[in-house]
Design an enzyme around this catalytic site. Structure first.
Site, PDB file in Angstrom:
ATOM      1  N   ASN A 120      83.549  33.592  26.961  1.00  0.00           N
ATOM      2  CA  ASN A 120      83.817  32.286  26.877  1.00  0.00           C
ATOM      3  C   ASN A 120      84.192  31.717  25.783  1.00  0.00           C
ATOM      4  O   ASN A 120      84.910  30.662  25.858  1.00  0.00           O
ATOM      5  CB  ASN A 120      82.538  31.738  27.567  1.00  0.00           C
ATOM      6  CG  ASN A 120      82.263  31.852  29.030  1.00  0.00           C
ATOM      7  OD1 ASN A 120      82.987  32.039  29.885  1.00  0.00           O
ATOM      8  ND2 ASN A 120      81.019  32.226  29.193  1.00  0.00           N
ATOM      9  N   CYS A 165      78.122  33.693  30.501  1.00  0.00           N
ATOM     10  CA  CYS A 165      78.413  34.620  29.605  1.00  0.00           C
ATOM     11  C   CYS A 165      79.660  35.304  30.042  1.00  0.00           C
ATOM     12  O   CYS A 165      79.608  36.140  31.143  1.00  0.00           O
ATOM     13  CB  CYS A 165      77.204  35.715  29.413  1.00  0.00           C
ATOM     14  SG  CYS A 165      77.755  36.950  28.189  1.00  0.00           S
ATOM     15  N   GLY A 166      80.765  35.282  29.253  1.00  0.00           N
ATOM     16  CA  GLY A 166      81.909  35.780  29.625  1.00  0.00           C
ATOM     17  C   GLY A 166      81.964  37.307  29.795  1.00  0.00           C
ATOM     18  O   GLY A 166      82.480  37.811  30.628  1.00  0.00           O
ATOM     19  N   THR A 167      81.561  37.843  28.743  1.00  0.00           N
ATOM     20  CA  THR A 167      81.406  39.504  28.505  1.00  0.00           C
ATOM     21  C   THR A 167      80.732  39.925  29.639  1.00  0.00           C
ATOM     22  O   THR A 167      80.851  41.064  30.300  1.00  0.00           O
ATOM     23  CB  THR A 167      81.147  39.778  27.158  1.00  0.00           C
ATOM     24  OG1 THR A 167      79.924  39.308  26.709  1.00  0.00           O
ATOM     25  CG2 THR A 167      82.280  39.532  26.080  1.00  0.00           C
ATOM     26  N   CYS A 174      83.229  37.508  22.402  1.00  0.00           N
ATOM     27  CA  CYS A 174      82.769  36.677  23.320  1.00  0.00           C
ATOM     28  C   CYS A 174      83.543  36.070  24.325  1.00  0.00           C
ATOM     29  O   CYS A 174      84.530  35.383  23.951  1.00  0.00           O
ATOM     30  CB  CYS A 174      81.804  35.283  22.565  1.00  0.00           C
ATOM     31  SG  CYS A 174      81.048  34.203  23.458  1.00  0.00           S
ATOM     32  N   GLU A 192      71.106  36.484  26.957  1.00  0.00           N
ATOM     33  CA  GLU A 192      72.207  36.985  25.854  1.00  0.00           C
ATOM     34  C   GLU A 192      71.545  37.060  24.345  1.00  0.00           C
ATOM     35  O   GLU A 192      70.528  36.436  23.954  1.00  0.00           O
ATOM     36  CB  GLU A 192      73.255  35.827  25.386  1.00  0.00           C
ATOM     37  CG  GLU A 192      74.215  35.726  26.551  1.00  0.00           C
ATOM     38  CD  GLU A 192      75.305  34.870  26.103  1.00  0.00           C
ATOM     39  OE1 GLU A 192      75.912  35.487  25.051  1.00  0.00           O
ATOM     40  OE2 GLU A 192      75.701  33.786  26.425  1.00  0.00           O
ATOM     41  N   ARG A 193      71.702  38.534  23.906  1.00  0.00           N
ATOM     42  CA  ARG A 193      71.149  38.864  22.736  1.00  0.00           C
ATOM     43  C   ARG A 193      71.667  37.827  21.576  1.00  0.00           C
ATOM     44  O   ARG A 193      72.927  37.487  21.373  1.00  0.00           O
ATOM     45  CB  ARG A 193      71.843  40.217  22.424  1.00  0.00           C
ATOM     46  CG  ARG A 193      71.602  40.785  21.078  1.00  0.00           C
ATOM     47  CD  ARG A 193      72.605  42.180  20.747  1.00  0.00           C
ATOM     48  NE  ARG A 193      73.864  41.847  20.681  1.00  0.00           N
ATOM     49  CZ  ARG A 193      74.787  42.456  20.121  1.00  0.00           C
ATOM     50  NH1 ARG A 193      74.321  43.667  19.892  1.00  0.00           N
ATOM     51  NH2 ARG A 193      75.894  42.259  20.281  1.00  0.00           N
ATOM     52  N   ASN A 231      78.584  27.676  28.787  1.00  0.00           N
ATOM     53  CA  ASN A 231      78.684  28.243  27.466  1.00  0.00           C
ATOM     54  C   ASN A 231      79.137  27.595  26.450  1.00  0.00           C
ATOM     55  O   ASN A 231      80.377  27.418  26.648  1.00  0.00           O
ATOM     56  CB  ASN A 231      79.268  29.566  27.876  1.00  0.00           C
ATOM     57  CG  ASN A 231      78.369  30.766  26.968  1.00  0.00           C
ATOM     58  OD1 ASN A 231      78.997  31.969  27.024  1.00  0.00           O
ATOM     59  ND2 ASN A 231      77.274  30.625  26.383  1.00  0.00           N
TER      60      ASN A 231
END
Length: 282
Positions: free
Chosen positions: A73, A226-228, A71, A217-218, A11
């Site tokens: 990452n 994607c970390g979250t 975010c 991801e939006r 990312n």
């Protein structure tokens, strides 16, 4: 304008020092600099700015110029950036985000790569429902069955996330990537998410301490990580699939470890400096 490019599990982010607050056109700059053909190329844009509530502020924008509250990452890469640049000169510090103040800890540091642990906070309420993907520009993807439905769990960790389990491990990550690419946009724009949209995570459980995850991801589309999304997927897998308190999340671009301490979610992984450059005209 000097920028620094970092990646966390693939990312990638363009990060700038805006401690003097001279950069005011951040959404326009984010959209320009993140373009992979006409700009630098990145999943997101981050500016380091002064904070009245924490040691430093992280202003985060998606590749399309839209602002996001958090975010996972990105904050790890941001932590390495401000430590590398001595904007913050300590190994444990607080970061103001759109999702409140987060605590980050530098565990191991080197010139190129740094291991960072982040307290991501508390996972939101989990809601189960079934949906049919919405057509894209009025047209369903050619390989999307008209009666296709997905059972998902929706939650929030700074940004909204939909988690969809795929119990078929035969195709591994390749199969999850196909699902994300085929259905991600349609689910993001489903009527149930009409207000804000959602990130979409396709997840397979390997064992009680390991999951695979591919995310649409939006505001950015299909990304390598994607970390979250990793944290949300791990939290949902822990709740619904009875996984343990420490979960390795493997994504197409790399992996992180998500742990649970009480009601708090922590994420640990590497942040890597990949490029330093200058963007003219800003």
């Amino acid at each position: 304008m000097d920028f620094y490019k970092y990646q966390g599990a693939g990312n990638d982010f363009a990060i700038v020092d805006n401690m003097d607050l001279k950069i005011t056109n951040r959404p326009v700059l984010a959209n320009h600099i993140c373009d992979r053909h006409y700009g630098v190329g990145a999943d997101g844009f981050i500016a380091a700015e002064p904070s009245k509530s924490a040691d430093i502020k992280m202003a985060f924008y998606n590749a399309d110029g839209s602002e996001a509250g958090m975010c996972g990452n990105g904050i790890r890469c941001f932590a390495k950036f401000v430590k590398d640049r001595k904007i913050v000169d300590k190994d444990s510090f607080t970061v103001e985000t759109g999702d409140g103040v987060k605590t980050v800890e530098i565990l191991e540091s080197a010139t190129r790569a740094t291991n960072v642990k982040v307290n991501m906070g508390q996972i939101g309420e989990m809601k189960e429902f079934t949906l049919k993907p919405a057509p894209r520009n009025g047209i369903l993807p050619p390989d999307l069955p008209k009666d296709q439905e997905f059972d998902l769990v929706f939650t929030h960790l700074g940004v909204p996330h939909a988690v969809i389990f795929n119990d078929q491990l035969g195709d591994g990550m390749k199969g999850l990537d196909h699902l994300a690419l085929t259905y991600g946009y349609s689910i993001e724009h489903a009527p149930q998410f009409a207000l804000d949209g959602t990130n979409v995570n396709f997840v397979s459980v390997v064992n009680d301490s390991h999951i695979l995850c591919s995310t649409w991801e939006r505001g950015a589309g299909k990304t390598l990580a994607c970390g979250t999304g990793a944290c949300s997927s791990a939290a949902v897998a822990r709740a619904y699939k009875k996984l343990g308190d420490s979960i390795k999340v493997t994504m197409p671009g790399g992996e992180v470890v998500v742990t649970f301490e009480g009601d708090q979610v922590f994420m640990q992984g590497r942040a890597v400096l990949t490029f330093v450059g200058s963007a003219p005209g800003f």
